[in-house]
Design an enzyme around this catalytic site. Structure first.
Site, PDB file in Angstrom:
ATOM      1  N   ASP A 390       1.670 -59.472  -3.686  1.00 25.22           N
ATOM      2  CA  ASP A 390       1.858 -58.017  -3.605  1.00 25.22           C
ATOM      3  C   ASP A 390       2.093 -57.583  -2.157  1.00 25.22           C
ATOM      4  O   ASP A 390       1.937 -58.367  -1.224  1.00 25.22           O
ATOM      5  CB  ASP A 390       0.602 -57.340  -4.178  1.00 25.22           C
ATOM      6  CG  ASP A 390       0.796 -55.847  -4.370  1.00 25.22           C
ATOM      7  OD1 ASP A 390       1.943 -55.407  -4.531  1.00 25.22           O
ATOM      8  OD2 ASP A 390      -0.219 -55.114  -4.363  1.00 25.22           O
ATOM      9  N   GLU A 393       6.649 -56.102   1.017  1.00 26.76           N
ATOM     10  CA  GLU A 393       7.910 -55.478   1.498  1.00 26.76           C
ATOM     11  C   GLU A 393       8.150 -55.775   2.967  1.00 26.76           C
ATOM     12  O   GLU A 393       9.323 -55.847   3.331  1.00 26.76           O
ATOM     13  CB  GLU A 393       7.848 -53.966   1.247  1.00 26.76           C
ATOM     14  CG  GLU A 393       7.835 -53.576  -0.213  1.00 26.76           C
ATOM     15  CD  GLU A 393       6.539 -53.946  -0.949  1.00 26.76           C
ATOM     16  OE1 GLU A 393       5.483 -53.936  -0.298  1.00 26.76           O
ATOM     17  OE2 GLU A 393       6.605 -54.267  -2.143  1.00 26.76           O
ATOM     18  N   ASP A 481       4.527 -49.959  -8.841  1.00 21.11           N
ATOM     19  CA  ASP A 481       3.601 -48.898  -9.257  1.00 21.11           C
ATOM     20  C   ASP A 481       4.305 -47.797 -10.039  1.00 21.11           C
ATOM     21  O   ASP A 481       4.590 -46.721  -9.517  1.00 21.11           O
ATOM     22  CB  ASP A 481       2.900 -48.335  -8.023  1.00 21.11           C
ATOM     23  CG  ASP A 481       2.086 -49.403  -7.317  1.00 21.11           C
ATOM     24  OD1 ASP A 481       1.780 -50.428  -7.950  1.00 21.11           O
ATOM     25  OD2 ASP A 481       1.772 -49.218  -6.132  1.00 21.11           O
TER      26      ASP A 481
HETATM   27  C1  GLC Z   1      -0.393 -52.112  -5.084  1.00 16.76           C
HETATM   28  C2  GLC Z   1       0.111 -52.885  -6.287  1.00 16.76           C
HETATM   29  C3  GLC Z   1      -0.797 -52.651  -7.462  1.00 16.76           C
HETATM   30  C4  GLC Z   1      -2.205 -53.039  -7.092  1.00 16.76           C
HETATM   31  C5  GLC Z   1      -2.676 -52.281  -5.847  1.00 16.76           C
HETATM   32  C6  GLC Z   1      -4.016 -52.744  -5.346  1.00 16.76           C
HETATM   33  O1  GLC Z   1      -0.292 -50.753  -5.292  1.00 16.76           O
HETATM   34  O2  GLC Z   1       1.431 -52.547  -6.605  1.00 16.76           O
HETATM   35  O3  GLC Z   1      -0.362 -53.361  -8.586  1.00 16.76           O
HETATM   36  O4  GLC Z   1      -3.085 -52.758  -8.147  1.00 16.76           O
HETATM   37  O5  GLC Z   1      -1.731 -52.465  -4.814  1.00 16.76           O
HETATM   38  O6  GLC Z   1      -3.967 -54.076  -4.995  1.00 16.76           O
END
Ligand code: GLC
Length: 789
Positions: A390, A393, A481
């Site tokens: 995650d 970017e 998200d």
């Molecule tokens: C980001 C991710 C999401 C995750 C959050 C906390 O927003 O896209 O899926 O739950 O971070 O880690």
């Protein structure tokens, strides 16, 4: 632009204009590559070559022989079935195929060396009526004509259905024009923008912050040809483990081992299928990557083991931001390697993400990827075989000073766009502006390598939020998200199909929606669409409403259970489609236009999709709807809601209205299609199916296939083909098999639709014919069945 001079060396045509350089080659059979550098001749007396390029995306292709003709005002280069033709005076060029049909026409190339973001620009012709599919993870309908996009990977928290850019940049589109498909892939990781006939209806204009525009023109004629060639160049997905195609539950806020146990128990006690629980940032010690919070997750190995005995894998989140904390092993080891991205002054760039302060590994470096890969042994040791990557970017909530200023919030040095690193942050000698979009590639590649080294006999599962062209080599992608809103449910269809048209077929969107509060009906309908996402995961935000199915009452549990049963039944088909994906680049979820490129109506179906070649899914994506309008393209289509029973048959092209109560997913099986399904189960075990039913829609020509193996590892496999069709009044079905995987079943069932009457069935152990549907039981090694009416 006028061109005055050229040379041909090593099958590359190099042409010099007043200030620019063009380099043309045939990168692969059916693929022309045109590198256009509008201001490469800074010194007008020299005739430079373009520098050697290390592409993040392109890993394949076989350069073809080039024949060049110089005819007065025109230069033509031919090879690999394509011709590049340059008008030396006007500066315009075309790529044509063997039949001299124009695949692309470049109208102008301009450059502004002083501009930060718009250094190189070219305009391609956008013929009237042409549709543009793909461009990766983008909002909007399937056809992106009339839109404008920026390629700059962005942590788009709370994005809307028209937000751009999002997390992923894949500057690749398939153009459909008069039934013919052509791919355009701009191999530039630099920040870029594309205007798809929005500003000027007859032009597609591409602008890059980099010094050149490296365009691949990919011949069809079909969209499948384009995808095959594009994935020849940029690579294909590896076969995922079967468990990763099962249902998953996630939430930001499973704070302890007890929470995870509770979720598994919640599923099992309600007989809801489940294969994975994702663990979010809560498992880490102070958000330090590759650590576990010992108070809340005292024994991760024990937890993973216990989950596995219930058929469930844990999938922890991995974030690239490394906490700056003296003594923390990842930080110290990274520092010793000088692994972190620097700022324009040469100091290590420090900012904030979940850990604060944080620094970012420079994944463009081989030694940094190798170092990161080393941490996966620790995950494998506790029984982790998949992760979600995650915030890559990369996301940064703020950027600080560094060195002695650590802790002082500073104004950023250089421009920053979105919550990320400044344009002028340094990856070695390269600026972030150039490598930003490719950041996630290195992180995922390191993860794959790490898993491969630590568990060479198992397939890892990786899913990434951010991506660039080529991500499919290492990872699946989920769409970040989204919001618990009907509009986002609909958006997931076009977005995931768009990713599929961009080489990334292993995809999913958060089922139920991530932000906000889902509702019983939304969750139910989302599961019905999610049953067809290759990655099916319910996930929600920390402050959202609890989103496990049972939080919405018993009626929702029942509807979700029935959607999950559909999911587990279709696993043989999905698994086969995933295997096709590894070989052809064709995604499981397909826009109708992929198989009906000349049908303009099909191009515009934004709430329907094909699952493989023969199943059409027309889900309910609106609140309160109990019926919907479906467009059926050419062919005969059998209604087969939830794969439960054959309904009405329609001849397309046609608009039909279908009924769909709260538990019904409208599905259609195309005539000639044969798909393999299994029995629902509470979790996956093996993809050597013990129970198998072929659903066949009888026609003159029948096609079906099935890929099977152990569901993990790299052992034996078996491919079964089902062929046949109507022949002199009888329906013949034949089975042929390749591969060494031994059979695990003794019988198979066939359900055959589309027969008027049945008098006799040869080759069957048992059969019955009721309500127009033939049920046949055959020995699993059957070779031919003949149905006579
Ligand atoms: C980001 C991710 C999401 C995750 C959050 C906390 O927003 O896209 O899926 O739950 O971070 O880690």
């Amino acid at each position: 632009m006028t061109y005055t001079r050229f040379e041909v060396v090593d099958d590359i045509l190099r042409v010099w204009g007043e200030s620019d350089v063009l380099e043309v080659s045939i990168a692969h059979e059916g693929v022309a590559r045109v590198r256009s550098a509008p201001h490469a001749r800074a010194n007008l007396v020299s005739f430079p070559k373009l520098p050697r390029k290390d592409s993040f995306a392109v890993v394949g292709g076989e350069r073809q022989r080039l024949t060049v003709d110089d005819d007065d005002d025109r230069l033509t280069a031919s090879g690999g079935g394509l011709n590049f033709s340059l008008d030396l005076r006007a500066g315009s060029w075309t790529v044509t195929n063997e039949s001299r049909q124009v695949l692309v026409e470049a109208l102008s190339t301009t450059g502004d060396p002083q501009s930060l973001l718009h250094k190189s620009t070219f305009s391609l012709g956008a013929p009237g009526g042409a549709a543009y599919l793909g461009f990766g993870e983008k909002v909007g309908p399937m056809d992106k004509r009339g839109l404008r996009f920026t390629f700059w990977n962005t942590d788009a928290f709370q994005h809307h259905t028209d937000s751009d850019p999002l997390y992923v940049s894949i500057p690749f589109t398939t153009v459909l024009h008069e039934g013919r498909a052509t791919g355009l892939f701009l191999d530039e990781s630099w920040r870029s923008e594309v205007d798809v006939a929005r500003e000027q209806v007859d032009r597609l204009t591409w602008t890059s912050a980099g010094p050149e525009l490296d365009l691949y023109v990919i011949a069809g004629p079909t969209p499948a040809d384009v995808l095959r060639r594009y994935t020849d160049l940029t690579g294909r997905h590896a076969m995922p483990p079967l468990w990763s195609l099962g249902a998953a539950q996630s939430r930001w806020g499973y704070e302890s081992a007890a929470d995870v146990r509770g979720v598994i128990e919640g599923y099992r006690s309600r007989e809801l299928p489940l294969d994975a629980v994702y663990v979010d940032i809560d498992y880490m010690d102070a958000y330090k990557v590759f650590t576990w919070d010992k108070a809340r997750f005292p024994d991760p190995a024990d937890l993973a083991d216990e989950a596995l005995t219930r058929g469930v894998r844990l999938v922890p989140i991995i974030d690239p931001g490394v906490k700056v904390e003296p003594g923390y092993h990842v930080y110290e080891e990274g520092k010793a390697l000088d692994a972190f991205v620097r700022d324009s002054r040469g100091d290590v760039l420090v900012g904030e993400v979940w850990p604060n302060p944080a620094v970012w590994p420079d994944f463009t470096r081989e030694d940094v990827r190798e170092w990161w890969a080393g941490y996966f042994q620790g995950l494998v040791d506790v029984g982790i075989v998949g992760v979600w990557n995650d915030m890559n970017e990369p996301a940064a909530f703020s950027i600080r000073g560094s060195g002695s200023h650590l802790g002082d919030i500073e104004r950023s040095r250089g421009s920053i766009e979105g919550k990320t690193l400044p344009y002028d942050a340094r990856h070695g000698t390269r600026r972030h502006l150039e490598v930003h979009n490719a950041y996630a590639l290195g992180m995922n590649n390191a993860a794959r390598r790490g898993f491969q080294a630590a568990m060479p006999n198992h397939r890892p599962f990786l899913v990434s939020r951010s991506a660039f062209a080529g991500i499919q080599r290492d990872s699946a992608v989920w769409s970040g998200d989204n919001t618990s809103a009907w509009s986002h449910l609909e958006l997931s269809v076009t977005m995931l199909c768009g990713l599929g048209m961009s080489g990334v077929g292993h995809v999913g969107a958060d089922v139920g929606g991530f932000l906000g509060h889902s509702s019983p009906e939304l969750l139910q309908r989302w599961y019905q669409v999610g049953a067809f996402y290759p990655m099916m995961r319910n996930h929600c935000v920390v402050d959202g409403r609890d989103q496990e199915p049972w939080r919405f009452g018993e009626a929702t549990v029942e509807v979700v259970r029935s959607a999950l049963r559909v999911r587990y039944q279709l696993l043989p088909l999905l698994y086969t489609l995933m295997h096709d994906l590894t070989r052809t680049g064709l995604p499981p979820m397909r826009p109708l236009a992929l198989h009906f490129p000349s049908d303009v109506r099909a191009t515009r179906c934004d709430t329907q999709f094909l699952f493989g070649e023969d199943v059409l899914v027309a889900p309910i994506t609106r609140a309160g709807h109990r019926q919907r309008l479906v467009y059926l393209p050419e062919g005969r289509w059998l209604e087969i809601p939830n794969f439960e029973r054959g309904g009405v048959t329609f001849d397309g092209p046609a608009d039909v209205t279908v009924q769909a109560d709260e538990r019904t997913i409208p599905l259609f099986l195309r005539a000639g299609g044969a798909i393999a399904l299994t029995e629902p189960a509470l979790h996956t075990t093996s993809a050597n199916w013990r129970s198998l039913t072929w659903h066949v829609h009888a026609a003159d020509s029948i096609r079906g296939h099935l890929y099977e193996d152990a569901g993990d590892g790299y052992g034996e496999s078996r491919e079964t083909r089902l062929t046949g069709g109507f022949q002199s009044g009888a329906l013949r079905l034949r089975r042929s098999v390749t591969g060494d995987l031994p059979l695990e079943r003794s019988t198979e069932t066939m359900v055959v639709y589309g027969l008027g009457n049945v008098a006799r069935v040869e080759g069957a152990q048992r059969w019955s014919f009721e309500n127009g549907t033939l049920h046949v039981t055959v020995g699993a090694t059957w070779s031919e069945v003949t149905v006579t009416s």
